[in-house]
Design a protein around this motif. Structure first.
Motif, PDB file in Angstrom:
ATOM      1  N   GLY A   1     -11.470  -4.483  -3.718  1.00  0.00           N
ATOM      2  CA  GLY A   1     -10.374  -3.536  -3.807  1.00  0.00           C
ATOM      3  C   GLY A   1     -10.132  -2.829  -2.491  1.00  0.00           C
ATOM      4  N   LEU A   2      -8.891  -2.467  -2.289  1.00  0.00           N
ATOM      5  CA  LEU A   2      -8.472  -1.675  -1.141  1.00  0.00           C
ATOM      6  C   LEU A   2      -8.110  -0.296  -1.671  1.00  0.00           C
ATOM      7  CD1 LEU A   2      -7.560  -1.549   1.908  1.00  0.00           C
ATOM      8  CD2 LEU A   2      -5.274  -2.153   1.056  1.00  0.00           C
ATOM      9  N   PHE A   3      -8.689   0.722  -1.079  1.00  0.00           N
ATOM     10  CA  PHE A   3      -8.487   2.090  -1.534  1.00  0.00           C
ATOM     11  C   PHE A   3      -7.835   2.930  -0.444  1.00  0.00           C
ATOM     12  CE2 PHE A   3     -11.757   0.391  -4.189  1.00  0.00           C
ATOM     13  CZ  PHE A   3     -11.538   0.972  -5.430  1.00  0.00           C
ATOM     14  N   SER A   4      -6.863   3.725  -0.862  1.00  0.00           N
ATOM     15  CA  SER A   4      -6.285   4.764  -0.025  1.00  0.00           C
ATOM     16  C   SER A   4      -6.753   6.061  -0.659  1.00  0.00           C
ATOM     17  CB  SER A   4      -4.757   4.677  -0.025  1.00  0.00           C
ATOM     18  OG  SER A   4      -4.220   5.738   0.731  1.00  0.00           O
TER      19      SER A   4
ATOM     20  N   THR B   1       0.055  -2.817  -2.993  1.00  0.00           N
ATOM     21  CA  THR B   1       1.220  -2.079  -3.482  1.00  0.00           C
ATOM     22  C   THR B   1       2.283  -2.011  -2.378  1.00  0.00           C
ATOM     23  OG1 THR B   1       0.295   0.045  -2.800  1.00  0.00           O
ATOM     24  CG2 THR B   1      -0.139  -0.655  -5.074  1.00  0.00           C
ATOM     25  N   PRO B   2       3.568  -2.049  -2.756  1.00  0.00           N
ATOM     26  CA  PRO B   2       4.633  -2.063  -1.736  1.00  0.00           C
ATOM     27  C   PRO B   2       4.538  -0.928  -0.725  1.00  0.00           C
ATOM     28  CG  PRO B   2       5.557  -2.590  -3.878  1.00  0.00           C
ATOM     29  CD  PRO B   2       4.115  -2.195  -4.115  1.00  0.00           C
ATOM     30  N   GLU B   3       4.188   0.273  -1.169  1.00  0.00           N
ATOM     31  CA  GLU B   3       4.133   1.403  -0.232  1.00  0.00           C
ATOM     32  C   GLU B   3       2.935   1.335   0.719  1.00  0.00           C
ATOM     33  OE1 GLU B   3       2.483   2.636  -4.242  1.00  0.00           O
ATOM     34  OE2 GLU B   3       4.298   1.640  -3.544  1.00  0.00           O
ATOM     35  N   ASN B   4       1.998   0.433   0.455  1.00  0.00           N
ATOM     36  CA  ASN B   4       0.825   0.297   1.331  1.00  0.00           C
ATOM     37  C   ASN B   4       0.828  -0.990   2.144  1.00  0.00           C
ATOM     38  OD1 ASN B   4      -1.114   2.656   0.845  1.00  0.00           O
ATOM     39  ND2 ASN B   4      -0.375   2.129  -1.191  1.00  0.00           N
ATOM     40  N   ARG B   5       1.899  -1.743   2.086  1.00  0.00           N
ATOM     41  CA  ARG B   5       2.001  -2.977   2.868  1.00  0.00           C
ATOM     42  C   ARG B   5       2.299  -2.653   4.328  1.00  0.00           C
ATOM     43  NH1 ARG B   5       5.460  -6.369  -1.671  1.00  0.00           N
ATOM     44  NH2 ARG B   5       3.785  -6.272  -3.215  1.00  0.00           N
ATOM     45  N   ARG B   6       1.942  -3.616   5.168  1.00  0.00           N
ATOM     46  CA  ARG B   6       2.171  -3.524   6.611  1.00  0.00           C
ATOM     47  C   ARG B   6       1.431  -2.352   7.258  1.00  0.00           C
ATOM     48  NH1 ARG B   6       5.214  -7.456   5.700  1.00  0.00           N
ATOM     49  NH2 ARG B   6       7.406  -7.725   5.436  1.00  0.00           N
ATOM     50  N   LYS B   7       0.295  -2.005   6.672  1.00  0.00           N
ATOM     51  CA  LYS B   7      -0.542  -0.933   7.221  1.00  0.00           C
ATOM     52  C   LYS B   7      -1.946  -1.442   7.559  1.00  0.00           C
ATOM     53  CE  LYS B   7       1.848   2.755   4.736  1.00  0.00           C
ATOM     54  NZ  LYS B   7       1.727   3.853   3.765  1.00  0.00           N
ATOM     55  N   GLY B   8      -2.133  -2.772   7.489  1.00  0.00           N
ATOM     56  CA  GLY B   8      -3.420  -3.354   7.836  1.00  0.00           C
ATOM     57  C   GLY B   8      -4.374  -3.539   6.666  1.00  0.00           C
ATOM     58  N   GLY B   9      -3.978  -3.126   5.472  1.00  0.00           N
ATOM     59  CA  GLY B   9      -4.864  -3.236   4.317  1.00  0.00           C
ATOM     60  C   GLY B   9      -5.150  -4.663   3.885  1.00  0.00           C
ATOM     61  N   ALA B  10      -4.143  -5.516   3.915  1.00  0.00           N
ATOM     62  CA  ALA B  10      -4.346  -6.911   3.520  1.00  0.00           C
ATOM     63  C   ALA B  10      -5.345  -7.583   4.462  1.00  0.00           C
ATOM     64  CB  ALA B  10      -3.015  -7.664   3.515  1.00  0.00           C
TER      65      ALA B  10
END
Length: 168
Positions: free
Chosen positions: A59-62, A92-101
């Motif tokens: 899982g990726l957590f913010s 999640t769409p709001e967390n894309r393109r932030k390096g999480g993937a």
């Protein structure tokens, strides 16, 4: 953002994110939202899957919120035990393109190396350019395109098959 392996205690929040993924990006998954909703005792079955020894979900957590997931499924047959597949990737769409993937896939790669896997496979819909670019950046190589891999009510989707060789 932080990553960690999920377990049965994460079942409820994983299940909610899974439902979101199936609604948000239905073309990216084989399972449909309707199929997932019809699953008997979904939290228990999700907990069982998260505690499985043949697959691992990360899982990726913010902060404390689960905003992304990816699953690694190890091959069971002894002659294939050096391989695994990466499936069910979602951010999640709001967390894309932030390096999480990238963090999630790197976590899977590190875990795979730690358990001495040699080859990781994944498939990506051919028109998902951001995902393909990420996988290529991390060293995955294409080894074929399956035409009409996924049949939707009104069209077909092609999938590109990719591999990462952890041990040369």
């Amino acid at each position: 953002m932080q990553t960690r392996e999920l377990n049965g205690s994460d079942a409820a929040r994983y299940y909610e994110l899974r439902l979101e993924a199936l609604l948000t990006n239905p073309d990216a998954f084989i399972t449909t939202y309707e199929q997932e909703k019809q699953r008997p005792d979904p939290i228990k079955s999700t907990a069982d899957r998260l505690d499985s020894k043949t697959s691992r979900t990360f899982g990726l957590f913010s902060e404390e919120t689960l905003v992304g997931v990816v699953t690694l499924i190890k091959e069971a047959h002894p002659k294939f035990a050096h391989k695994a597949s990466i499936v069910a990737m979602y951010i999640t769409p709001e967390n894309r393109r932030k390096g999480g993937a990238e963090l999630l896939i790197q976590e899977v790669i590190l875990f795979s190396q730690a358990i001495h896997l040699e080859v990781l496979h994944l498939s990506v819909v051919t028109d998902n350019q951001p995902a393909k670019k990420l996988y290529e950046k991390l060293g995955f190589e294409s080894y074929g395109v399956e035409r009409k891999a996924i049949k939707l009510p009104d069209r077909y989707l092609d999938e590109e098959h990719m591999a990462l060789f952890l041990k040369q």
